[in-house]
Design a protein around this motif. Structure first.
Motif, mmCIF file in Angstrom:
data_model
loop_
_atom_site.group_PDB
_atom_site.id
_atom_site.type_symbol
_atom_site.label_atom_id
_atom_site.label_comp_id
_atom_site.label_asym_id
_atom_site.label_seq_id
_atom_site.Cartn_x
_atom_site.Cartn_y
_atom_site.Cartn_z
ATOM 1 N N ALA A 1 0.855 -1.346 -0.027
ATOM 2 C CA ALA A 1 -0.085 0.040 -0.085
ATOM 3 C C ALA A 1 0.872 1.429 -0.168
ATOM 4 O O ALA A 1 0.425 2.263 -0.564
ATOM 5 C CB ALA A 1 -0.941 0.183 1.232
ATOM 6 N N TRP A 2 1.918 1.408 0.788
ATOM 7 C CA TRP A 2 2.964 2.484 0.639
ATOM 8 C C TRP A 2 3.185 2.688 -0.603
ATOM 9 O O TRP A 2 3.854 3.858 -0.876
ATOM 10 C CB TRP A 2 4.172 2.216 1.671
ATOM 11 N N ALA B 1 0.845 5.301 -3.714
ATOM 12 C CA ALA B 1 1.503 6.498 -4.047
ATOM 13 C C ALA B 1 1.301 7.205 -5.501
ATOM 14 O O ALA B 1 1.191 8.194 -5.830
ATOM 15 C CB ALA B 1 3.072 6.014 -3.907
ATOM 16 N N ALA B 2 0.943 6.218 -6.375
ATOM 17 C CA ALA B 2 0.665 6.387 -7.862
ATOM 18 C C ALA B 2 -0.486 7.252 -8.002
ATOM 19 O O ALA B 2 -0.631 8.385 -8.698
ATOM 20 C CB ALA B 2 0.481 5.210 -8.601
ATOM 21 N N VAL C 1 -1.143 10.553 4.169
ATOM 22 C CA VAL C 1 0.382 10.331 3.926
ATOM 23 C C VAL C 1 0.888 10.588 2.675
ATOM 24 O O VAL C 1 1.828 11.413 2.188
ATOM 25 C CB VAL C 1 0.779 8.895 4.747
ATOM 26 N N GLN C 2 0.074 9.831 1.743
ATOM 27 C CA GLN C 2 0.636 9.795 0.176
ATOM 28 C C GLN C 2 0.546 11.362 -0.480
ATOM 29 O O GLN C 2 1.573 11.557 -1.198
ATOM 30 C CB GLN C 2 -0.059 8.805 -0.417
ATOM 31 N N LEU C 3 -0.502 12.029 -0.041
ATOM 32 C CA LEU C 3 -0.655 13.356 -0.702
ATOM 33 C C LEU C 3 0.411 14.224 0.038
ATOM 34 O O LEU C 3 0.707 15.193 -0.722
ATOM 35 C CB LEU C 3 -2.132 13.973 -0.300
ATOM 36 N N PHE C 4 0.603 14.057 1.357
ATOM 37 C CA PHE C 4 1.626 14.995 1.931
ATOM 38 C C PHE C 4 2.984 14.686 1.183
ATOM 39 O O PHE C 4 3.817 15.615 0.522
ATOM 40 C CB PHE C 4 1.647 14.608 3.150
ATOM 41 N N THR D 1 3.489 11.614 -14.121
ATOM 42 C CA THR D 1 2.665 10.258 -14.428
ATOM 43 C C THR D 1 3.746 9.180 -14.991
ATOM 44 O O THR D 1 3.042 8.160 -14.843
ATOM 45 C CB THR D 1 1.774 10.830 -15.553
ATOM 46 N N ILE D 2 4.797 9.492 -15.555
ATOM 47 C CA ILE D 2 6.045 8.580 -15.783
ATOM 48 C C ILE D 2 6.408 8.025 -14.617
ATOM 49 O O ILE D 2 6.316 6.598 -14.316
ATOM 50 C CB ILE D 2 7.181 9.258 -16.485
ATOM 51 N N ALA D 3 6.776 8.748 -13.440
ATOM 52 C CA ALA D 3 7.025 8.085 -12.284
ATOM 53 C C ALA D 3 5.889 7.316 -11.355
ATOM 54 O O ALA D 3 6.186 6.141 -11.033
ATOM 55 C CB ALA D 3 7.418 9.202 -11.284
ATOM 56 N N ALA D 4 4.742 7.839 -11.860
ATOM 57 C CA ALA D 4 3.598 7.110 -11.192
ATOM 58 C C ALA D 4 3.486 5.731 -11.821
ATOM 59 O O ALA D 4 3.003 4.670 -11.018
ATOM 60 C CB ALA D 4 2.077 7.849 -11.579
#
Length: 524
Positions: A74-75, A79-80, A252-255, A281-284
């Motif tokens: 989930a961590w 994140a994506a 947490v992810q948004l921060f 988006t590439i990183a996601a």
């Protein structure tokens, strides 16, 4: 052979980074802190991934997977979604205002005191938690792969100290004297190497445990012998109960991806909005594959060694055992690059926060650009030294990644909450922002004391972060209702970069989110 390839690859990356950045004017804030606002999509994506994918992730999360199984993905996967939200909603607003730090926006939206409070929280969190954590997990990884205690004839404790100071000094030179562009270029090179090396560990690990010598045989072995480790839906007593995905996990992810200075600084350096959105988006897309690198090896290690290893030793031991000797030096070099990346990025962000948000506004308002950079660098040296002193003592932490996420809430929740209110409202005043920061910080620190220190409260930290956020939002809205601003806040377009969005950002973002959701159907 391993040491030679390690040194060779590390020096090669440093030389390329120097050649790529020697013409960048780093005597200005934009040049030093944001790479001259010239970063392209591939550089942004590579830097984002490697800044995130360091040893606190690789060592820490694999240690948690060793203990808890695939549910800790989930961590990574969620994140994506946060990166998509950042690309679509947050980045356009950041680049429109031409900001170099998140507290700069908060100053414009609220006031200087709000900026000082949030900058102070960032700096405290980085100095006490993030920088020492990166140094400690990095030292454990390098020490484990090269067996530094045996090589130098020192104790494990001594090896940790040696590696911490070695990493810290080299990382400080990169971050303090090279600026963001040097960090970003070296990140991009190392990102390719880390993806290759990171994928080799589960490949060789699966082959090592397979009965028929195939990857599928290894996966079948894990699914058959340890089905409980392959279930992504965490129960109420797990480290990540399924319900937390809908409460504190997304906060947490948004921060982290949308307002954490260490991360978002890469996107703030984009040459235009379209490049920044493409980079995110590439990183996601690549982030969705993250569990293969930072979760699967931990489960393989559980099958291979049983349940009695210390979580911080799991990944280095697996790497040393399954990776052929010819690859060890190369992988150690790219892992070293990842360690440096996270350390460099956090330190560069601290230098930025101090120079732009504190020195310029509270110490010397007439300071020139060159003076701001110079004073920021000096502060970075002091902070790096402080972090190197603290790092070795993290050996006493139980779960490295769990400790990181728990303590991070003390500064992530206040900053994210105030940022959200700043964006979605126009009349909430500065008084509400200051009250919100102080209230959220105090409430969450009390939770840490009573839950983790005294053991009185039995509430998952992700649930507590969500509760803190909701209560802080309510407090700020009430203050905004009782004492609103006299006029609506309107963000000005500074025209520092083109803010025309990438035309495919929304459909690509939706596609990424659908892939993430599908992974929970597959592993449930």
């Amino acid at each position: 052979m391993g040491i030679i390839s390690f040194i060779g690859f590390t020096v090669l990356v440093a030389v390329i980074a120097y050649l790529a950045t020697r013409n960048t004017n780093e005597n200005t804030s934009d040049g030093y802190f944001l790479g001259g606002r010239s970063l392209t999509a591939t550089v942004i994506a590579g830097s984002l991934l490697l800044t995130n994918l360091s040893t606190e992730q690789i060592v820490g999360l694999n240690g948690d997977a060793y203990r808890d199984g695939i549910l800790v993905m989930a961590w990574e996967t969620l994140a994506a979604i946060a990166m998509v939200i950042t690309a679509v909603f947050l980045l356009p607003r950041y680049l429109k205002g031409g900001i170099s730090t998140i507290p700069t926006f908060l100053e414009r939206r609220f006031d200087k005191t709000t900026k000082a409070l949030t900058s102070g929280l960032f700096l405290t969190g980085y100095a006490v938690v993030l920088l020492p954590m990166v140094l400690f997990t990095g030292s454990k990884a390098i020490s484990g792969m090269f067996d530094i205690p045996q090589m130098l004839g020192v104790s494990e404790w001594g090896a940790v100290w040696i590696c911490v100071w070695g990493i810290g000094i080299i990382g400080s030179v990169y971050a303090i004297f090279g600026g963001l562009k040097a960090v970003a270029v070296s990140d991009t090179i190392n990102a390719v190497g880390l993806l290759i090396g990171g994928l080799l560990i589960p490949v060789f690990g699966l082959l090592a445990i397979s009965e028929d010598g195939s990857l599928l045989g290894g996966l079948t072995k894990l699914a058959t012998d340890h089905p409980e480790k392959m279930n992504a839906i965490g129960g109420p007593d797990s480290s990540i109960p399924f319900a937390t995905i809908f409460t504190g996990m997304m906060l947490v992810q948004l921060f982290y991806w949308g307002s954490n200075q260490q991360i978002i600084q890469r996107a703030l350096g984009a040459k235009n909005l379209a490049e920044g959105q493409k980079g995110l988006t590439i990183a996601a897309f690549i982030k969705i594959l993250g569990p293969i690198i930072v979760v699967l090896p931990g489960i393989i290690a559980f099958h291979k060694y049983g349940p009695n290893l210390q979580t911080s030793d799991v990944y280095p031991k697996l790497v040393a055992d399954v990776l052929p000797d010819v690859w060890v030096g190369f992988f150690a070099a790219v892992l070293f690059g990842a360690i440096l990346s996270s350390f460099n990025s956090a330190l560069n962000s601290c230098v930025t926060l101090y120079g732009v948000d504190i020195y310029k506004h509270f110490i010397d308002k007439e300071a020139t650009e060159a003076t701001i950079v110079k004073k920021g660098k000096r502060f970075g040296v002091i902070l790096a030294f402080f972090s190197m002193l603290i790092a070795p003592f993290l050996v006493y932490a139980d779960s490295i990644f769990g400790y990181l996420q728990t303590v991070n809430g003390a500064y992530s929740v206040p900053i994210l909450t105030v940022l959200i209110i700043g964006f979605v409202t126009k009349r909430v005043p500065a008084l509400a922002a200051k009250a919100g920061v102080i209230f959220a910080f105090t409430l969450y620190v009390l939770y840490i004391i009573f839950a983790n220190g005294l053991g009185i409260i039995d509430l998952h930290m992700l649930h507590m972060q969500a509760i803190t956020c909701v209560l802080t939002v309510l407090l700020m809205l009430i203050i905004g209702k009782l004492k609103p601003r006299d006029t609506d806040y309107e963000q000005e377009y500074t025209e520092q970069v083109d803010v025309t969005p990438w035309k495919f950002v929304k459909p690509v973002g939706i596609f990424i989110c659908l892939i993430v959701v599908s992974t929970y159907f597959i592993f449930s």
